[in-house]
Scaffold this motif. Sequence first.
Motif, PDB file in Angstrom:
ATOM      1  N   PHE A  51      52.409  45.357  13.669  1.00 20.98           N
ATOM      2  CA  PHE A  51      52.185  46.511  12.801  1.00 20.98           C
ATOM      3  C   PHE A  51      52.867  47.780  13.295  1.00 20.98           C
ATOM      4  N   ARG A  52      53.596  47.678  14.396  1.00 16.10           N
ATOM      5  CA  ARG A  52      54.267  48.846  14.989  1.00 16.10           C
ATOM      6  C   ARG A  52      53.283  49.988  15.217  1.00 16.10           C
ATOM      7  N   CYS A  53      52.240  49.649  15.964  1.00 19.68           N
ATOM      8  CA  CYS A  53      51.226  50.640  16.327  1.00 19.68           C
ATOM      9  C   CYS A  53      51.628  51.344  17.618  1.00 19.68           C
ATOM     10  N   CYS A  54      51.293  52.609  17.713  1.00 14.94           N
ATOM     11  CA  CYS A  54      51.479  53.339  18.959  1.00 14.94           C
ATOM     12  C   CYS A  54      50.638  52.692  20.045  1.00 14.94           C
ATOM     13  N   TRP A  55      51.241  52.382  21.179  1.00 19.37           N
ATOM     14  CA  TRP A  55      50.553  51.720  22.273  1.00 19.37           C
ATOM     15  C   TRP A  55      49.443  52.585  22.841  1.00 19.37           C
ATOM     16  N   ILE A  56      49.537  53.882  22.648  1.00 14.87           N
ATOM     17  CA  ILE A  56      48.577  54.798  23.269  1.00 14.87           C
ATOM     18  C   ILE A  56      47.469  55.231  22.307  1.00 14.87           C
ATOM     19  N   CYS A  57      47.830  55.650  21.094  1.00 14.88           N
ATOM     20  CA  CYS A  57      46.791  56.116  20.170  1.00 14.88           C
ATOM     21  C   CYS A  57      46.402  55.076  19.130  1.00 14.88           C
ATOM     22  N   GLY A  58      47.246  54.067  18.897  1.00 17.02           N
ATOM     23  CA  GLY A  58      46.946  53.019  17.935  1.00 17.02           C
ATOM     24  C   GLY A  58      47.391  53.312  16.518  1.00 17.02           C
ATOM     25  N   GLY A  59      47.881  54.521  16.266  1.00 16.32           N
ATOM     26  CA  GLY A  59      48.336  54.873  14.925  1.00 16.32           C
ATOM     27  C   GLY A  59      49.699  54.285  14.615  1.00 16.32           C
ATOM     28  N   SER A  60      50.061  54.298  13.348  1.00 11.62           N
ATOM     29  CA  SER A  60      51.351  53.757  12.934  1.00 11.62           C
ATOM     30  C   SER A  60      52.494  54.598  13.494  1.00 11.62           C
ATOM     31  N   LEU A  61      53.540  53.900  13.942  1.00 12.04           N
ATOM     32  CA  LEU A  61      54.723  54.603  14.442  1.00 12.04           C
ATOM     33  C   LEU A  61      55.720  54.925  13.331  1.00 12.04           C
ATOM     34  N   ILE A  62      55.566  54.293  12.192  1.00  7.62           N
ATOM     35  CA  ILE A  62      56.534  54.449  11.112  1.00  7.62           C
ATOM     36  C   ILE A  62      56.387  55.816  10.461  1.00  7.62           C
ATOM     37  N   ASN A  63      57.500  56.496  10.308  1.00 11.90           N
ATOM     38  CA  ASN A  63      57.516  57.778   9.610  1.00 11.90           C
ATOM     39  C   ASN A  63      57.301  57.514   8.123  1.00 11.90           C
ATOM     40  N   ARG A  64      56.113  57.829   7.628  1.00  7.54           N
ATOM     41  CA  ARG A  64      55.777  57.471   6.251  1.00  7.54           C
ATOM     42  C   ARG A  64      56.549  58.273   5.217  1.00  7.54           C
ATOM     43  N   THR A  65      57.086  59.397   5.624  1.00  6.24           N
ATOM     44  CA  THR A  65      57.850  60.227   4.686  1.00  6.24           C
ATOM     45  C   THR A  65      59.298  59.752   4.595  1.00  6.24           C
ATOM     46  N   LEU A  66      59.904  59.488   5.751  1.00  5.28           N
ATOM     47  CA  LEU A  66      61.326  59.151   5.782  1.00  5.28           C
ATOM     48  C   LEU A  66      61.589  57.667   5.989  1.00  5.28           C
ATOM     49  N   GLY A  67      60.555  56.908   6.387  1.00 10.86           N
ATOM     50  CA  GLY A  67      60.714  55.468   6.525  1.00 10.86           C
ATOM     51  C   GLY A  67      61.142  55.040   7.918  1.00 10.86           C
ATOM     52  N   PRO A  68      61.243  53.708   8.137  1.00 10.85           N
ATOM     53  CA  PRO A  68      61.567  53.162   9.465  1.00 10.85           C
ATOM     54  C   PRO A  68      62.872  53.676  10.050  1.00 10.85           C
ATOM     55  N   ALA A  69      63.880  53.914   9.211  1.00  6.51           N
ATOM     56  CA  ALA A  69      65.185  54.338   9.726  1.00  6.51           C
ATOM     57  C   ALA A  69      65.116  55.688  10.429  1.00  6.51           C
ATOM     58  N   ALA A  70      64.123  56.500  10.073  1.00  7.42           N
ATOM     59  CA  ALA A  70      63.989  57.835  10.677  1.00  7.42           C
ATOM     60  C   ALA A  70      62.924  57.875  11.755  1.00  7.42           C
ATOM     61  N   THR A  71      62.379  56.721  12.100  1.00  2.00           N
ATOM     62  CA  THR A  71      61.297  56.662  13.075  1.00  2.00           C
ATOM     63  C   THR A  71      61.840  56.643  14.502  1.00  2.00           C
ATOM     64  N   GLN A  72      61.187  57.365  15.391  1.00  2.00           N
ATOM     65  CA  GLN A  72      61.538  57.340  16.809  1.00  2.00           C
ATOM     66  C   GLN A  72      60.438  56.622  17.586  1.00  2.00           C
ATOM     67  N   TYR A  73      60.857  55.950  18.649  1.00  2.00           N
ATOM     68  CA  TYR A  73      59.941  55.198  19.495  1.00  2.00           C
ATOM     69  C   TYR A  73      60.077  55.727  20.923  1.00  2.00           C
ATOM     70  N   ALA A  74      58.945  56.000  21.558  1.00  3.56           N
ATOM     71  CA  ALA A  74      58.974  56.586  22.904  1.00  3.56           C
ATOM     72  C   ALA A  74      58.272  55.648  23.886  1.00  3.56           C
ATOM     73  N   TYR A  75      59.016  55.194  24.871  1.00  2.94           N
ATOM     74  CA  TYR A  75      58.483  54.309  25.900  1.00  2.94           C
ATOM     75  C   TYR A  75      58.138  55.122  27.141  1.00  2.94           C
ATOM     76  N   VAL A  76      56.980  54.853  27.733  1.00  3.84           N
ATOM     77  CA  VAL A  76      56.622  55.462  29.014  1.00  3.84           C
ATOM     78  C   VAL A  76      56.923  54.427  30.091  1.00  3.84           C
ATOM     79  N   VAL A  77      57.934  54.694  30.902  1.00  5.95           N
ATOM     80  CA  VAL A  77      58.410  53.703  31.863  1.00  5.95           C
ATOM     81  C   VAL A  77      58.661  54.353  33.221  1.00  5.95           C
ATOM     82  N   GLY A  78      58.947  53.502  34.199  1.00  5.38           N
ATOM     83  CA  GLY A  78      59.358  53.987  35.503  1.00  5.38           C
ATOM     84  C   GLY A  78      60.866  54.177  35.547  1.00  5.38           C
TER      85      GLY A  78
END
Length: 222
Positions: A51-78
Amino acid sequence: MTITLPAPPPRIARLPKNKAGYPVPWFVATVNGEPDFRVVGTGKMDGAVTFRCCWICGGSLINRTLGPAATQYAYVVGPMCAVNRTSAEPPAHRDCAIYAATACPFLTTPGMRRRDSRLPEDATLPDGVMIRRNPGVALVWVTNDWRVIPGYRLFHLTDPAETLWFAEGRTAARDEVLASIDSGMPILRAEAEQDDDAEAALTQLDKQYTRALELVPAVRDE
């Protein structure tokens, strides 16, 4: 004990808190009635991927206004993930990722060590080879693409739109980032030396290291 945390974004503010006052990320499992930040809850990885849920808050990551193509994904890594471009955890919203990098006790306290005692018997390790150290620096890797590595529950970090480096809850200095990367390289080299074609693996690792250095922050003006 009184803790002082940065002001959370609205998505984080809605999360429940543990007894110490820390927001409990969506992925965290409940063990014996209490959240265990070391353990991923049942079905959370599948839910995040499907469902492309945010790993931290659980909400949808998809930009509902502009769609998947305009969505950004942020990874917390080392920092070493800037070299191998792989994450064992799914992405989050940019603001959720920044909050994690500046509020998580493990990520903001270089001297803190991973606590492995009394883990649930059914707890499983993530795919890939985990570097079991506290790197002292956290990286928020923002990208416009989502890519799961076939056959694994690992995520490929495609070219970043933005990289944000943190240490001790603040913006990391260039020397801190370089020190963390360089101290982790022997671990990656040891893994490469175990490859069937060690020479090729080490050559590729050197190329990845050079590419990672291009993302290290510049020296700040005094």
